[in-house]
Design an enzyme around this catalytic site. Structure first.
Site, PDB file in Angstrom:
ATOM      1  N   SER A 152      50.668  35.305  14.135  1.00 61.97           N
ATOM      2  CA  SER A 152      50.306  34.336  15.185  1.00 61.97           C
ATOM      3  C   SER A 152      51.271  33.164  15.307  1.00 61.97           C
ATOM      4  O   SER A 152      51.195  32.428  16.294  1.00 61.97           O
ATOM      5  CB  SER A 152      48.910  33.783  14.925  1.00 61.97           C
ATOM      6  OG  SER A 152      47.960  34.648  15.449  1.00 61.97           O
ATOM      7  N   LYS A 181      53.131  32.838  18.474  1.00 61.07           N
ATOM      8  CA  LYS A 181      52.506  32.303  19.688  1.00 61.07           C
ATOM      9  C   LYS A 181      53.099  30.951  20.088  1.00 61.07           C
ATOM     10  O   LYS A 181      53.129  30.598  21.264  1.00 61.07           O
ATOM     11  CB  LYS A 181      50.987  32.191  19.479  1.00 61.07           C
ATOM     12  CG  LYS A 181      50.335  33.554  19.294  1.00 61.07           C
ATOM     13  CD  LYS A 181      48.896  33.482  18.798  1.00 61.07           C
ATOM     14  CE  LYS A 181      48.339  34.892  18.601  1.00 61.07           C
ATOM     15  NZ  LYS A 181      47.020  34.923  17.970  1.00 61.07           N
ATOM     16  N   TYR A 205      52.776  41.727  22.983  1.00 61.55           N
ATOM     17  CA  TYR A 205      51.998  40.948  22.022  1.00 61.55           C
ATOM     18  C   TYR A 205      52.103  41.522  20.598  1.00 61.55           C
ATOM     19  O   TYR A 205      52.374  40.805  19.633  1.00 61.55           O
ATOM     20  CB  TYR A 205      50.534  40.865  22.479  1.00 61.55           C
ATOM     21  CG  TYR A 205      49.659  40.149  21.488  1.00 61.55           C
ATOM     22  CD1 TYR A 205      49.721  38.764  21.348  1.00 61.55           C
ATOM     23  CD2 TYR A 205      48.812  40.863  20.651  1.00 61.55           C
ATOM     24  CE1 TYR A 205      48.944  38.111  20.401  1.00 61.55           C
ATOM     25  CE2 TYR A 205      48.029  40.209  19.710  1.00 61.55           C
ATOM     26  CZ  TYR A 205      48.106  38.837  19.586  1.00 61.55           C
ATOM     27  OH  TYR A 205      47.355  38.192  18.639  1.00 61.55           O
ATOM     28  N   VAL A 228      48.154  35.459  10.195  1.00 60.67           N
ATOM     29  CA  VAL A 228      47.443  36.243   9.175  1.00 60.67           C
ATOM     30  C   VAL A 228      48.399  36.939   8.196  1.00 60.67           C
ATOM     31  O   VAL A 228      47.951  37.542   7.225  1.00 60.67           O
ATOM     32  CB  VAL A 228      46.461  37.277   9.771  1.00 60.67           C
ATOM     33  CG1 VAL A 228      45.288  36.585  10.444  1.00 60.67           C
ATOM     34  CG2 VAL A 228      47.151  38.240  10.708  1.00 60.67           C
TER      35      VAL A 228
HETATM   36  N1  GLU Z   1      48.517  40.269  15.364  1.00 61.21           N
HETATM   37  C1  GLU Z   1      47.362  39.593  14.867  1.00 61.21           C
HETATM   38  C2  GLU Z   1      46.168  39.898  15.718  1.00 61.21           C
HETATM   39  O1  GLU Z   1      46.297  39.881  16.890  1.00 61.21           O
HETATM   40  C3  GLU Z   1      47.648  38.127  14.846  1.00 61.21           C
HETATM   41  C4  GLU Z   1      46.541  37.394  14.231  1.00 61.21           C
HETATM   42  C5  GLU Z   1      46.952  36.105  13.639  1.00 61.21           C
HETATM   43  O2  GLU Z   1      47.962  35.961  12.961  1.00 61.21           O
HETATM   44  O3  GLU Z   1      46.194  35.185  13.864  1.00 61.21           O
HETATM   45  O4  GLU Z   1      45.114  40.183  15.266  1.00 61.21           O
END
Ligand code: GLU
Length: 318
Positions: A73, A76, A202, A272
């Site tokens: 994440s 992002k 994504y 995560v």
């Molecule tokens: N690729 C993970 C998901 O979409 C990212 C989650 C994260 O790092 O918060 O579940």
């Protein structure tokens, strides 16, 4: 002798960082590695790395600071930066995604439905999927994943940065919830492109692998009002950079963003994969990585490192 802009000599920063990491290492076993993405479950929970890059260009590393991990994440923040840089702070963009803390799980479907397909903010999954959709539209002719990777290479000054194909595949195979969010967004007409195309962007942006050092270099513009002291480029205008930092402070740690602001007091974003980027405006970026997560999905040891570090240095935006 020059006075460091940070107000603290690099050797002292190193000492404080090491001490903070040692405190966190004692409790490292309390964290649990994310297992809902099978490829992440294989990363040893004993890893601990940290990097500081100051606005003066000093680099301080600890432990596994040069080992690439899945940024998840944290990506992002960078896709949001790319979108804000390309389209500006457009009214239309902020109609499609909000800027309020979510107070719910990062992948909540209930919240998205209750709020008619407008994600609370760009750092929860639904919001980031909208950002990926906008980016996909902005970049038209270019391959969106390659453009994100190129951007990360450029701002980290590291040509090695790339997508880990095993993690990307693992995300896609296990990505039922993200597929649901994307379909919900589409049903509310908040996705311009095909669900599969946007999810491809994504999943791949989340699967980018970078080390603490690379991420700290890449994030330095967040500490310098959008200027990048290492590359000499303007990554984002100062007003938009402030906005990215404010969103990180309010929304960067899932539904424990308030707790992170309370304990650390710096804008940050976690993933995560166990990474956390923290921004000390005007001073430095600190990145920590330890894959064991607390119950909110934030790195357990990483949060402890930052809490101790911020307390010892007095670095806080408050
Ligand atoms: N690729 C993970 C998901 O979409 C990212 C989650 C994260 O790092 O918060 O579940």
């Amino acid at each position: 002798l020059r006075t460091p802009v940070t107000g603290i000599e690099p050797e002292e920063l190193r000492r404080v960082l090491e001490a903070a990491c040692k405190v966190a290492a004692r409790d490292i076993k309390a964290g649990k590695v994310a297992d809902y993405i099978p490829a992440l479950a294989r990363v040893p929970s004993s890893k601990l790395g940290a990097a500081i890059v100051t606005v003066d260009g000093d680099v301080i590393l600890y432990g596994d600071a040069q080992e690439p991990f899945s940024i998840q994440s944290i990506s992002k923040v960078f896709t949001l930066t790319m979108v804000l840089s390309a389209i500006g702070d457009s009214k239309r963009f902020w109609e499609r995604v909000g800027r309020e803390p979510s107070g719910s799980a990062f992948n909540s479907i209930v919240q998205l439905e209750m709020e008619h397909g407008i994600p609370r903010n760009p750092l929860i999954n639904a919001g980031a999927i909208v950002v990926s959709d906008v980016l996909h539209g902005v970049l038209k002719s270019k391959d969106t994943v390659s453009a994100v990777v190129d951007f990360m290479r450029q701002i980290s000054q590291s040509p090695r940065v790339s997508v880990d194909p095993v993690v990307a595949e693992s995300e896609a195979v296990a990505g039922f919830r993200n597929a649901s969010l994307a379909n919900f967004l589409k049903s509310f007409r908040n996705l311009d492109h095909d669900v599969a195309d946007v999810l491809h962007v994504y999943f791949n942006q989340c699967a980018i692998a970078m080390s603490c050092e690379e991420l700290a270099r890449a994030s330095l513009y967040l500490a310098v009002e959008g200027d990048h002291p290492l590359t000499g480029s303007k990554v984002l205008s100062s007003s938009r950079t402030r906005r990215v930092n404010s969103i990180m402070l309010m929304c960067g740690h899932y539904d424990a963003s308030g707790d992170f602001a309370f304990r650390v007091g710096l804008p940050g974003k976690s993933g995560v994969g166990g990474g956390i980027v923290a921004v000390a405006p005007g001073r430095a970026v600190i990145v920590v990585w330890s894959p064991g997560l607390n119950k909110h999905g934030n790195s357990h040891a990483g949060t402890i490192v930052l809490e101790h570090f911020a307390r010892q240095t007095g670095w806080s935006v408050f």
